[in-house]
Design an enzyme around this catalytic site. Sequence first.
Site, PDB file in Angstrom:
ATOM      1  CE  LYS A   1      40.630  13.861  -1.920  1.00 54.96           C
ATOM      2  NZ  LYS A   1      41.002  12.445  -1.739  1.00 54.96           N
TER       3      LYS A   1
ATOM      4  CB  SER B   1      40.973  11.460 -14.263  1.00 57.08           C
ATOM      5  OG  SER B   1      39.940  11.898 -13.400  1.00 57.08           O
TER       6      SER B   1
ATOM      7  CD  GLU C   1      50.241  20.095 -14.545  1.00 61.48           C
ATOM      8  OE1 GLU C   1      50.263  19.343 -15.542  1.00 61.48           O
ATOM      9  OE2 GLU C   1      50.576  21.287 -14.587  1.00 61.48           O
TER      10      GLU C   1
ATOM     11  CB  CYS D   1      50.288  11.866 -15.902  1.00 60.39           C
ATOM     12  SG  CYS D   1      51.810  12.515 -15.232  1.00 60.39           S
TER      13      CYS D   1
ATOM     14  CD  GLU E   1      45.299   9.006 -18.379  1.00 62.42           C
ATOM     15  OE1 GLU E   1      44.266   9.360 -17.785  1.00 62.42           O
ATOM     16  OE2 GLU E   1      46.409   9.506 -18.168  1.00 62.42           O
TER      17      GLU E   1
HETATM   18  P1  NAD Z   1      41.314  10.930 -10.020  1.00 58.01           P
HETATM   19  O1  NAD Z   1      40.925  12.055 -10.913  1.00 58.01           O
HETATM   20  O2  NAD Z   1      40.378   9.806  -9.860  1.00 58.01           O
HETATM   21  O3  NAD Z   1      41.602  11.481  -8.537  1.00 58.01           O
HETATM   22  C1  NAD Z   1      42.548  12.511  -8.297  1.00 58.01           C
HETATM   23  C2  NAD Z   1      42.210  13.141  -6.955  1.00 58.01           C
HETATM   24  O4  NAD Z   1      40.964  13.824  -7.081  1.00 58.01           O
HETATM   25  C3  NAD Z   1      42.032  12.141  -5.798  1.00 58.01           C
HETATM   26  O5  NAD Z   1      42.539  12.678  -4.602  1.00 58.01           O
HETATM   27  C4  NAD Z   1      40.520  12.003  -5.722  1.00 58.01           C
HETATM   28  O6  NAD Z   1      40.067  11.616  -4.437  1.00 58.01           O
HETATM   29  C5  NAD Z   1      40.092  13.425  -6.044  1.00 58.01           C
HETATM   30  N1  NAD Z   1      38.708  13.547  -6.515  1.00 58.01           N
HETATM   31  C6  NAD Z   1      37.924  12.593  -7.084  1.00 58.01           C
HETATM   32  N2  NAD Z   1      36.710  13.106  -7.352  1.00 58.01           N
HETATM   33  C7  NAD Z   1      36.728  14.411  -6.962  1.00 58.01           C
HETATM   34  C8  NAD Z   1      35.772  15.464  -6.973  1.00 58.01           C
HETATM   35  N3  NAD Z   1      34.539  15.285  -7.439  1.00 58.01           N
HETATM   36  N4  NAD Z   1      36.131  16.677  -6.494  1.00 58.01           N
HETATM   37  C9  NAD Z   1      37.387  16.878  -6.030  1.00 58.01           C
HETATM   38  N5  NAD Z   1      38.327  15.904  -5.960  1.00 58.01           N
HETATM   39  C10 NAD Z   1      37.995  14.688  -6.430  1.00 58.01           C
HETATM   40  O7  NAD Z   1      42.750  10.458 -10.531  1.00 58.01           O
HETATM   41  P2  NAD Z   1      43.634   9.254  -9.980  1.00 58.01           P
HETATM   42  O8  NAD Z   1      43.004   7.983 -10.417  1.00 58.01           O
HETATM   43  O9  NAD Z   1      43.963   9.452  -8.542  1.00 58.01           O
HETATM   44  O10 NAD Z   1      45.000   9.500 -10.803  1.00 58.01           O
HETATM   45  C11 NAD Z   1      45.156   9.102 -12.110  1.00 58.01           C
HETATM   46  C12 NAD Z   1      44.951  10.281 -13.059  1.00 58.01           C
HETATM   47  O11 NAD Z   1      45.823  11.335 -12.708  1.00 58.01           O
HETATM   48  C13 NAD Z   1      45.322   9.911 -14.487  1.00 58.01           C
HETATM   49  O12 NAD Z   1      44.370  10.465 -15.366  1.00 58.01           O
HETATM   50  C14 NAD Z   1      46.677  10.567 -14.674  1.00 58.01           C
HETATM   51  O13 NAD Z   1      47.009  10.855 -16.017  1.00 58.01           O
HETATM   52  C15 NAD Z   1      46.525  11.797 -13.853  1.00 58.01           C
HETATM   53  N6  NAD Z   1      47.843  12.333 -13.476  1.00 58.01           N
HETATM   54  C16 NAD Z   1      48.284  13.476 -14.075  1.00 58.01           C
HETATM   55  C17 NAD Z   1      49.540  13.991 -13.765  1.00 58.01           C
HETATM   56  C18 NAD Z   1      50.047  15.254 -14.416  1.00 58.01           C
HETATM   57  O14 NAD Z   1      50.953  15.850 -13.871  1.00 58.01           O
HETATM   58  N7  NAD Z   1      49.493  15.673 -15.533  1.00 58.01           N
HETATM   59  C19 NAD Z   1      50.341  13.328 -12.827  1.00 58.01           C
HETATM   60  C20 NAD Z   1      49.854  12.168 -12.230  1.00 58.01           C
HETATM   61  C21 NAD Z   1      48.593  11.680 -12.553  1.00 58.01           C
END
Ligand code: NAD
Length: 501
Positions: A190, A244, A265, A299, A400
Amino acid sequence: MTSSSPASMETQEQTQPRTYLNFIAGAWRPSASGVTFDNTNPAHRSEIIARFQKSTPADVDAAIDAAEQALPAWRAMPAPQRGAIILKAALLLEARQAELARDMTREMGKPLRETMGDLQTAIDFGKFVAGEGSRAEGETVPSGIPDKMCLTIRQPLGVVGIITPWNFPMAIPAWKTFPALLAGNTVVLKPASDTPLSATHLVEILDEAGLPKGVLNLVTGPGGTLGDSLVTDPRVAMISLTGSTEVGRHVAELCGRDLRRVSLELGGKNAIIVMDDANLDEVVKAVSWAGFGTTGQRCTATSRVIVHQKVAEAFIAKLTEAAQKLRVGDGLLAETDMGPLVNQGRVGAVHEYTEIGQQEGARLVTGGCPLDEGALSEGAYYAPTIFTDVKATMRIAQEEVFGPFVSVIPVADYAEAIEVANSTIYGLSCAIFTEDARLVFRAMRDINAGLVYINAGTTGAEPHLPFGGTKQSGNGHRELGRKAVEEFSETKTIFVSYPAV
Ligand code: NAD
């Protein structure tokens, strides 16, 4: 309806935009909802790139069902043969790199040289992990008991749910999907709703590379609606999520109820420490790239610079000059240094932190406003922003921001620099610039982060090395490198007795 093409037949005959479908049990299918959502270009908000399925829990259920049915045959396939399919996919990605990079820039905004790099990570890691199919090493050791030997083998987990963010639209889906498949699992993917096109391309390519039906399934739509049904389904053995910290915590709580394996992650508040002997021009180059590259939406982005007070003023002057020179614009244009934020909503979210910084008493040096003049009027642009006189406890030093936003924190010495660097809930990436060899080794020991850079910025993964963070940047797993396959498999210990009869 099913289709052999990811775009639906009806819409192919019409003018753009195309409507893309889910991929379930080897066929491209519309969602049970009959509803789609728009994938728009953040550089030109009126440009709809394509439409995607706004899926429902019923679609997730069908995808898990397909993955479960495909599991016995896939896990029985010798791992080197599974590796051969992944290698072919990596080569197909390489052959189409330029066209896929253009699509990625259009759907999430980062400049072409960065989307080429995103794809390069997927390609390099695909080539690397394909070879792990021929290794899949275990231990063979003597037993403490006569006429007995002991060994360990790696086993797949079963159906794996993969949930990915939008900032690395190909690299992250690939660096989870490739090792999960190589280990013999089947997958439901997803992707983030801002970048479903790149994930669709990855699935198309793996299908073309020869993946059997049902081994990889794609369901697009909002995480809030689909996430819980994927995360709580008893047929799903593991969830791997990058996103996140807030969403990670929610997913971990759900997985915890069933003791389901979960690999997370998550966010970061990464710092570069600048000692008074550092080469400031090198630091400015590193902060410009790690702080403002991908519009600060990595990230591992540098969002804090912890600078020795003796050189703080000189450093801020140089960094400000560099930030003001960055050319902001459409990532498809060769001259662009920094593209838009991923969507219009993020402009408001980043601007809120400018207001918070001002209320907290930090000093805004440059930026701090949306950019919407002339050619930028159609996009989600924000000026490269620098605050100084930031205190380690301020929200702009702790939270962040995920935008082109750097907080400069002056400190008195190395000890204070380390204390400040380690003072957030995150522990993903941290760097130090110094010519002092003793401080280099002390920093390698003292920094609490999963990734440490010496005399380089906080970004830049290499596919053959482990990647991940400490504290609330994750839950202790590491992706990439050889550990990647371990993450998606488990150890079985076998005892063989052969007494004389
Ligand atoms: P997000 O947490 O909003 O979404 C990530 C994914 O989770 C998306 O596919 C989203 O649709 C899904 N999601 C949202 N709510 C959910 C739920 N209740 N249950 C299951 N899945 C759900 O993050 P984003 O805005 O897409 O990405 C940015 C974040 O990702 C930042 O915090 C960044 O630091 C982090 N990030 C971390 C790494 C790493 O390797 N540590 C790498 C890239 C991004």
